[in-house]
Design an enzyme around this catalytic site. Sequence first.
Site, mmCIF file in Angstrom:
data_model
loop_
_atom_site.group_PDB
_atom_site.id
_atom_site.type_symbol
_atom_site.label_atom_id
_atom_site.label_comp_id
_atom_site.label_asym_id
_atom_site.label_seq_id
_atom_site.Cartn_x
_atom_site.Cartn_y
_atom_site.Cartn_z
ATOM 1 N N HIS A 104 0.714 -0.939 0.091
ATOM 2 C CA HIS A 104 -0.038 -0.194 -0.046
ATOM 3 C C HIS A 104 0.697 1.446 -0.087
ATOM 4 O O HIS A 104 0.419 2.623 -0.044
ATOM 5 C CB HIS A 104 -0.994 0.165 1.242
ATOM 6 N N GLY A 172 -1.279 -9.442 12.220
ATOM 7 C CA GLY A 172 -1.581 -8.231 12.723
ATOM 8 C C GLY A 172 -2.997 -7.591 11.749
ATOM 9 O O GLY A 172 -2.634 -6.622 11.271
ATOM 10 N N SER A 174 -6.942 -7.629 9.661
ATOM 11 C CA SER A 174 -8.318 -7.748 9.668
ATOM 12 C C SER A 174 -9.065 -8.935 9.318
ATOM 13 O O SER A 174 -9.893 -9.254 8.848
ATOM 14 C CB SER A 174 -9.347 -7.205 9.931
HETATM 15 P P1 NAD Z 1 -7.256 -3.428 10.816
HETATM 16 O O1 NAD Z 1 -7.463 -2.335 11.523
HETATM 17 O O2 NAD Z 1 -8.121 -3.631 9.612
HETATM 18 O O3 NAD Z 1 -7.069 -4.361 11.793
HETATM 19 C C1 NAD Z 1 -5.724 -4.854 12.734
HETATM 20 C C2 NAD Z 1 -5.993 -6.122 13.467
HETATM 21 O O4 NAD Z 1 -4.529 -5.833 13.895
HETATM 22 C C3 NAD Z 1 -6.608 -6.676 13.978
HETATM 23 O O5 NAD Z 1 -7.068 -7.484 13.523
HETATM 24 C C4 NAD Z 1 -5.646 -6.486 15.002
HETATM 25 O O6 NAD Z 1 -6.729 -7.775 16.277
HETATM 26 C C5 NAD Z 1 -4.999 -6.890 15.222
HETATM 27 N N1 NAD Z 1 -4.288 -6.391 16.271
HETATM 28 C C6 NAD Z 1 -4.387 -5.414 16.512
HETATM 29 N N2 NAD Z 1 -3.826 -4.501 17.780
HETATM 30 C C7 NAD Z 1 -2.080 -5.815 17.792
HETATM 31 C C8 NAD Z 1 -1.160 -6.210 18.103
HETATM 32 N N3 NAD Z 1 -1.005 -5.650 19.074
HETATM 33 N N4 NAD Z 1 -0.188 -6.908 17.574
HETATM 34 C C9 NAD Z 1 -0.991 -8.005 17.222
HETATM 35 N N5 NAD Z 1 -2.523 -7.839 15.566
HETATM 36 C C10 NAD Z 1 -2.984 -6.247 16.779
HETATM 37 O O7 NAD Z 1 -5.924 -2.923 9.574
HETATM 38 P P2 NAD Z 1 -5.261 -3.946 8.220
HETATM 39 O O8 NAD Z 1 -6.203 -5.071 8.322
HETATM 40 O O9 NAD Z 1 -3.969 -3.929 8.562
HETATM 41 O O10 NAD Z 1 -5.589 -3.295 7.481
HETATM 42 C C11 NAD Z 1 -5.795 -1.942 6.909
HETATM 43 C C12 NAD Z 1 -5.458 -0.484 6.516
HETATM 44 O O11 NAD Z 1 -4.599 -0.214 7.199
HETATM 45 C C13 NAD Z 1 -4.189 -1.379 5.927
HETATM 46 O O12 NAD Z 1 -4.805 -0.935 4.403
HETATM 47 C C14 NAD Z 1 -3.077 -0.605 5.888
HETATM 48 O O13 NAD Z 1 -2.102 0.047 4.876
HETATM 49 C C15 NAD Z 1 -3.375 0.425 6.543
HETATM 50 N N6 NAD Z 1 -2.605 1.081 7.887
HETATM 51 C C16 NAD Z 1 -1.366 1.115 8.121
HETATM 52 C C17 NAD Z 1 -0.533 1.262 9.608
HETATM 53 C C18 NAD Z 1 0.978 1.205 9.404
HETATM 54 O O14 NAD Z 1 1.383 1.493 8.314
HETATM 55 N N7 NAD Z 1 0.646 0.749 10.297
HETATM 56 C C19 NAD Z 1 -1.654 1.638 9.770
HETATM 57 C C20 NAD Z 1 -3.150 1.859 10.798
HETATM 58 C C21 NAD Z 1 -3.545 1.594 9.273
#
Ligand code: NAD
Length: 229
Positions: A104, A172, A174
């Site tokens: 992404h 990590g 969803s």
């Molecule tokens: P999501 O927010 O839909 O899901 C996050 C998942 O992480 C959930 O299943 C939750 O249970 C789990 N989670 C929470 N805390 C955790 C931990 N400490 N250890 C392991 N798992 C944990 O996120 P997604 O599925 O990655 O999709 C969302 C989109 O958001 C992606 O396209 C991504 O590019 C973007 N995003 C990126 C960032 C980043 O770059 N750090 C941050 C937020 C969102």
Amino acid sequence: MKKIVVLTGAGMSAESGLKTFRESDGLWEEYNIEEVCTPEALRKKPALVLEFYNKRREQLLQASPNQGHLDLVKLEKNYDVQIITQNVDNLHEQAGSTKVLHLHGELMKARSTGDESLIYDLDKDNYTIKIGDRCEKGYQLRPHIVFFGEAVPMIEKAADICSTADILVIIGTSMNVYPAAGLLGFAPAGIPIYFIDPHPNISEKDDLDLHIIADKAGSGVAKMIDELI
Ligand code: NAD
């Protein structure tokens, strides 16, 4: 060496202080996601979109890799580890992982709005993109991020990598955001699949060799390594 393909999502970086979508109830760091992560938003409210990503970079510059990122690096001693991440942060690279594919896009890069081959590195001394910042051809710069509704150019490469995995690890995510979530379908049938997430969103199907570690990345990756090595 056996090949481990690791798919990571926002939960991978949660313990580094970067919020996931799920934690945010439709608002992501006080912004409505639809208002800042779409091509329409960039057209209609460019200053808002640029400001949102400038703040994300500022936040990333304060963050460090967590134990989960660091433990994935240790796996490279025994396995050919290829990480495919949905995250736009660079915490896998900061931790020392050597093969990281960003599905992404990358927060610490800017791209020309007129020529997508023109991509520029940002750094801690120069991390903002402002209206009027231009590429060498004179086009406005934008974040090097795949917005909702845009094509995911790396998806075919990611699918090829998944199809050569001996072991698949999912951490990590969803599994709600496509096409990334569909990558599971490219893994060879019958290979072990490790799923590390405190709220794992995957159903136990009979034909999957599924190992669920219902834990955070910071402690869950170490548990998986204990099983693998
Ligand atoms: P999501 O927010 O839909 O899901 C996050 C998942 O992480 C959930 O299943 C939750 O249970 C789990 N989670 C929470 N805390 C955790 C931990 N400490 N250890 C392991 N798992 C944990 O996120 P997604 O599925 O990655 O999709 C969302 C989109 O958001 C992606 O396209 C991504 O590019 C973007 N995003 C990126 C960032 C980043 O770059 N750090 C941050 C937020 C969102």
